[in-house]
Design an enzyme around this catalytic site. Structure first.
Site, PDB file in Angstrom:
ATOM      1  N   ASP A 349       0.837  -1.195   0.000  1.00 28.75           N
ATOM      2  CA  ASP A 349       0.000   0.000   0.000  1.00 28.75           C
ATOM      3  C   ASP A 349       0.880   1.256   0.000  1.00 28.75           C
ATOM      4  O   ASP A 349       1.855   1.342   0.759  1.00 28.75           O
ATOM      5  CB  ASP A 349      -0.883  -0.027   1.253  1.00 28.75           C
ATOM      6  CG  ASP A 349      -1.877   1.094   1.290  1.00 28.75           C
ATOM      7  OD1 ASP A 349      -2.737   1.164   0.395  1.00 28.75           O
ATOM      8  OD2 ASP A 349      -1.797   1.927   2.227  1.00 28.75           O
ATOM      9  N   GLU A 386       1.748  -0.387  -5.046  1.00 28.76           N
ATOM     10  CA  GLU A 386       0.832   0.719  -5.351  1.00 28.76           C
ATOM     11  C   GLU A 386       1.748   1.921  -5.498  1.00 28.76           C
ATOM     12  O   GLU A 386       2.180   2.503  -4.505  1.00 28.76           O
ATOM     13  CB  GLU A 386      -0.183   0.937  -4.238  1.00 28.76           C
ATOM     14  CG  GLU A 386      -1.212   2.002  -4.585  1.00 28.76           C
ATOM     15  CD  GLU A 386      -2.173   2.298  -3.434  1.00 28.76           C
ATOM     16  OE1 GLU A 386      -3.354   2.540  -3.704  1.00 28.76           O
ATOM     17  OE2 GLU A 386      -1.740   2.300  -2.261  1.00 28.76           O
TER      18      GLU A 386
END
Length: 704
Positions: A349, A386
């Protein structure tokens, strides 16, 4: 000969002690006792605090003698303790001077950052005792799980179809019909569903221990409690979320996760974890002191010269990932999950943060990313970034990859969405359909670098993407200010649900168009949980705080939207049946096997004559099956015609080798069941020279 290291050298009350081993960090079972080891470079002293499980008050507090400190590591072996029934933490003493970055407070009991099991939130949603002096409690794990012959599957990345899902949302709805809704165990009951759908990897939104009560508050609209539902706020990196386990109240979450992974592997499914190393649940200076802040704040977090927290995560703090100490904990954590839980891959993330230095500047050669790329234990694990963060660093196409990292391709999402609604260009769409060579080929990165997705947990679901122009996040209690504003969505003529049959038919077609483009794109497709059955969040594009039907998968949709599910299932089956859609290397735009056709050729409404003008809304391409996987396997020819124009268009079809004929696999302009055919049952196309595509429709042909 008797080992000398099992003999205590010190006593504290009834506890027998000996200087421990500094490595590994955390609590480890050793002959005769438990070895405790914790790092702090600025603490002046450390005390081990022991509780009986669930007890309000500690049973002992054992200061580490000065001679038990090795370098900056406090380490001690405690003999003859009931390790199955204790909880432990640390009190750290040292300077409290936030301007200098120090938050030591010996009145607080700190969670071990290496804790393998964390108690305190054992059952999901049970209101904690806020007067408890130790909210998140370290527990000791011991390895007695029988993996039998299980091992990671090592599916080639280009052959993956990823299903992004939330553990609790997947089965929490009453319609799921499982024994323990919302748990790891319940997922095992639904493995046949994944197999029927055809995906071969599930990507679990965060399962590290987090606190669902973080920032909990009543909804100003419904009064319902809003919680930290998605879990993107880690309390402990090594411990699975107890509240996701049917056995969490028994402390058996480790075995429950392992049993799930083992069963998934047995059925040919990989497990990818969504991991959050960009920040922790401690937030900024107003947040709770749980672990890192009290252990060594200045080491673990990025701090401004004034001692405030840099906030590149958008969540209050930013983990100082390229500090060597922090790098090691990230590496230790991932190695632990890969080796002890047989995890197949990780999605990071806000991974751009992992490439920033202590002051927040992007590094040209980030040590953490390089270390993870070349680590021998992680060598076969998928590493997916990401490739952006909340500080404005956007690295899609430029993420430091070291030949290993894949990326969530946000540009794929944006360009395909635009093209789907009639705004984008055929040039951008063509790049996406080829695996985005414009982003990756010049770096020697293959198509599987691109994790292709049109929807993900952040943003609209597929059904909402074709039903809403704007977000509707009022239920989040933030005056609709949260969530993205640039959705590239189109409501097809009415905002939200409507009885207009024409609009609903168009929405249904647009969902099929999106899935069709995703499944014929080179790269790795990822679909969002529930998109296969038209799950809606009622226009809310940021449902991070809802433990209710906004997030839960309604399994009755399988009946309501059976034709959509059939379409998605057969689209995945089509991809799985055709290796020419799953190439490891980018197209060369030439014939290098002597078939008489290039590996890929581009067409428009006229064969062999693509229209690349900015206003064009039609494109087609043909893949030569003899070039599948660089010519190593033979496949059929595939022809894909895409008409995103608002009017029907006649497409001239390129000719095949003499002995072959075109068969129709997919036509999103047709009603079910003629919108798609099961692989192997495709009927022969009546007119081998051309086909009429309805407005906003896609046709896929197979030449065989």
């Amino acid at each position: 000969m008797e080992r000398i290291d099992i003999h205590p050298t010190h006593k504290h009350g009834d506890f027998k002690l000996r200087v421990g081993r500094p490595m590994p960090f955390g609590a480890s079972l050793v002959p005769g006792g438990v070895n405790f080891s914790v790092f702090s470079s600025y603490a002046t002293s450390c005390t081990l605090v022991l509780f009986k499980r669930h007890a309000k008050e500690p049973i002992a507090e054992i200061p580490f003698p000065d001679e038990f400190r090795i370098g900056n590591v406090f380490t001690m072996t405690v003999f003859e303790i009931d390790y199955e029934n204790i909880e432990y933490g640390y009190r750290m003493d040292g300077p409290f001077n936030p301007q200098e970055g120090h938050y030591f407070d010996k009145n607080k009991i700190l969670l071990d950052p290496y804790a393998k099991i964390i108690g305190g939130r054992d059952v999901w949603g049970v209101t904690p005792d806020w007067n408890d002096i130790y909210q998140h409690r370290s527990r000791i794990s011991f390895d007695d799980f029988d993996w039998e012959n299980d091992r990671p599957l090592e599916i080639p990345p280009e052959d993956q179809v990823i299903y992004e899902m939330h553990v609790r949302s997947f089965t929490r709805h009453p319609s799921s019909g499982v024994k323990h809704p919302g748990t790891f165990a319940a997922i095992r009951e639904k493995i046949s569903y994944f197999k029927e759908l055809g995906v071969n990897a599930i990507e679990l939104m965060p399962i590290y221990e987090f606190d669902e009560f973080e920032h909990s508050r009543p909804s100003p609209i419904t009064g319902e409690l809003l919680v930290n539902y998605w879990g993107y706020s880690t309390v402990g990196f090594f411990a699975p979320k107890a509240g996701y386990a049917a056995t969490g109240k028994l402390g058996m979450q480790v075995d429950e996760v392992k049993a799930l992974v083992k069963e998934l592997h047995k059925n040919g499914l990989e497990v990818i974890l969504d991991v959050v190393f960009n920040h922790t649940a401690e937030g900024d200076q107003r947040g709770p002191t749980i672990s890192f802040r009290g252990l060594d704040n200045k080491t673990y977090y990025m701090l401004t010269p004034e001692g405030y927290y840099f906030n590149f995560s958008g969540c209050g703090n930013t983990l100082n990932c390229n500090n060597p100490i922090v790098r090691n904990i990230v590496l230790d954590c991932l190695r632990y999950w890969a080796s002890e839980y047989h995890i197949d891959g990780f999605r990071f993330d806000l991974a751009a943060i992992l490439g920033r230095d202590a002051w927040g500047y992007p590094l040209s050669n980030p040590p953490l990313l390089e270390t993870l790329a070349f680590d021998p234990i992680l060598a076969k694990c998928k590493l997916i970034a990401e490739a952006w963060d909340a500080g404005g660093l956007y690295q899609v196409g430029s993420f430091p990859a070291y030949g290993r990292w894949a990326e969530w391709n946000g540009k794929y999402r944006d360009n395909i969405r635009k093209f789907l609604k009639g705004d984008g260009t055929v040039g951008d769409a063509a790049q996406c359909l080829q695996g985005s060579p414009n982003l990756y080929a010049h770096q020697g990165r293959g198509p599987a670098t691109s994790i292709n997705f049109i929807t993900a947990h952040d943003g609209f679901t597929l059904a909402d993407m074709v039903s809403y122009n704007d977000k509707h996040n009022e239920a989040n209690g933030e005056n609709n200010n949260d969530g993205c504003n640039d959705n590239d969505s189109w409501n097809c003529g009415a905002e939200g649900w409507t009885d207009d049959s024409g609009i609903n038919a168009l929405r249904s077609r647009q969902m099929r168009n999106a899935i069709a483009m995703l499944m014929v794109s080179q790269g790795v497709p990822m679909i969002l949980m529930g998109d296969e059955v038209g799950r809606s969040q009622n226009g809310n594009n940021n449902t991070y705080c809802h433990d209710n039907e906004l997030n839960w998968l309604d399994w009755d949709l399988l009946k309501t939207n059976a034709s959509l599910f059939r379409f998605v299932k057969n689209s995945i089956a089509f991809r799985n049946a055709h290796p020419v859609l799953r190439n490891k290397y980018h197209f060369q735009n030439r014939d290098y096997v002597g078939s008489g056709y290039a590996d890929i050729t581009w067409h428009g409404t006229q064969a062999w004559n693509a229209d690349w003008s900015p206003s064009c809304r039609t494109i087609a391409f043909m893949l030569c099956g003899q070039h599948a996987k660089a010519g190593s396997v033979e496949d059929n020819y595939i022809y894909v015609a895409i008409n995103m124009h608002w009017e029907a268009q006649w497409f001239e079809i390129p000719g095949l080798p003499e002995q072959l004929r075109w068969h129709i696999s997919t036509n999103t302009g047709c009603a079910s069941p003629e919108d798609i055919w099961e692989p192997g049952t495709e009927p022969k196309l009546e007119n081998q020279h051309g086909i009429l595509l309805g407005d906003r429709s896609i046709v896929i042909l197979v030449g065989k």
